[in-house]
Design an enzyme around this catalytic site. Structure first.
Site, PDB file in Angstrom:
ATOM      1  N   ASN A  70       0.850  -1.180   0.000  1.00 40.32           N
ATOM      2  CA  ASN A  70       0.000   0.000   0.000  1.00 40.32           C
ATOM      3  C   ASN A  70       0.891   1.238   0.000  1.00 40.32           C
ATOM      4  O   ASN A  70       1.786   1.358   0.832  1.00 40.32           O
ATOM      5  CB  ASN A  70      -0.917  -0.008   1.231  1.00 40.32           C
ATOM      6  CG  ASN A  70      -2.010   1.027   1.143  1.00 40.32           C
ATOM      7  OD1 ASN A  70      -1.769   2.175   0.802  1.00 40.32           O
ATOM      8  ND2 ASN A  70      -3.218   0.626   1.461  1.00 40.32           N
ATOM      9  N   HIS A 140      -9.927  -4.887  -4.019  1.00 38.43           N
ATOM     10  CA  HIS A 140      -8.653  -5.084  -3.337  1.00 38.43           C
ATOM     11  C   HIS A 140      -8.909  -5.404  -1.873  1.00 38.43           C
ATOM     12  O   HIS A 140      -9.835  -4.882  -1.279  1.00 38.43           O
ATOM     13  CB  HIS A 140      -7.737  -3.864  -3.489  1.00 38.43           C
ATOM     14  CG  HIS A 140      -8.336  -2.569  -3.033  1.00 38.43           C
ATOM     15  ND1 HIS A 140      -9.296  -1.886  -3.762  1.00 38.43           N
ATOM     16  CD2 HIS A 140      -8.126  -1.834  -1.922  1.00 38.43           C
ATOM     17  CE1 HIS A 140      -9.635  -0.776  -3.122  1.00 38.43           C
ATOM     18  NE2 HIS A 140      -8.936  -0.724  -1.991  1.00 38.43           N
ATOM     19  N   HIS A 142      -7.153  -5.575   1.900  1.00 34.97           N
ATOM     20  CA  HIS A 142      -6.051  -5.091   2.722  1.00 34.97           C
ATOM     21  C   HIS A 142      -5.603  -6.175   3.698  1.00 34.97           C
ATOM     22  O   HIS A 142      -6.427  -6.873   4.282  1.00 34.97           O
ATOM     23  CB  HIS A 142      -6.491  -3.860   3.532  1.00 34.97           C
ATOM     24  CG  HIS A 142      -6.841  -2.690   2.681  1.00 34.97           C
ATOM     25  ND1 HIS A 142      -5.937  -1.700   2.382  1.00 34.97           N
ATOM     26  CD2 HIS A 142      -7.995  -2.349   2.060  1.00 34.97           C
ATOM     27  CE1 HIS A 142      -6.511  -0.792   1.616  1.00 34.97           C
ATOM     28  NE2 HIS A 142      -7.768  -1.168   1.406  1.00 34.97           N
TER      29      HIS A 142
END
Length: 182
Positions: A70, A140, A142
């Site tokens: 990230n 996406h 995390h």
């Protein structure tokens, strides 16, 4: 790699405050690299796969998904697992994409434990803008390593996240760990 201190002359009255400079976050503040809409051409996740792993902060590439660091991490080692296909919703994944997506998530956690020893993880995805997805058009997930005491006054009071390692160094650590861990 230790950041270089560059002394400067200037005008001002010295105070007792320490300054924590985070120039890498300027692109986030200015909106650079954010999605330009719902189409793949404007999607930073679709663009990053064309870059080298180092330039794109890509940790590992699979047949149908990839893992990428990230750019604006909550904690050191905060990565994301994404399908190559530009789809917005978890239910849009094929059976094989779902299987590799899950396997990459599991491996991301094993690698994180191996290289950094976190006490836990936050794992999840925000589906849609109203659910908090910053880039809602490209699914996406995390994977955020967590340590006891990793949340302190800096983000709350100073709106600053202190990270002990540069992103390129974190990417290399995780990429090396990805190759070493089954």
């Amino acid at each position: 790699m230790t950041p270089e201190f560059v002394p400067q002359d200037g005008v001002g009255v010295q105070d007792a405050l320490q300054r924590l400079w985070t120039p890498h976050r300027l692109s986030y503040v200015q909106g650079t690299g954010k999605a330009d809409g719902d189409e793949p051409a404007g999607c930073p996740f679709c663009r990053v796969v064309a870059l080298s792993d180092e330039d794109g902060l890509i940790i590992a590439r699979g047949a149908e998904v990839f893992a990428v660091l990230n750019l604006y991490p909550y904690n050191p080692g905060h990565l994301m697992v994404l399908p190559y296909r530009h789809v917005p919703d978890y239910t849009d994944l094929t059976v094989s994409e779902t299987a590799e997506f899950a396997a990459f998530t599991q491996k991301a956690m094993r690698v994180g434990r191996h290289v950094a020893g976190p006490h836990g993880f936050n794992v999840g995805m925000n589906q849609g803008v109203v659910a908090g997805a910053g880039i809602a058009a490209h699914l996406h997930q995390h994977v955020v390593p967590r340590w006891g005491g990793d949340a302190n006054f800096m983000p709350v009071i100073g709106h600053t996240k202190v990270l002990p390692q540069l992103l390129g160094e974190t990417r290399q650590l995780l990429a090396d760990g990805w190759k070493a861990v089954d």
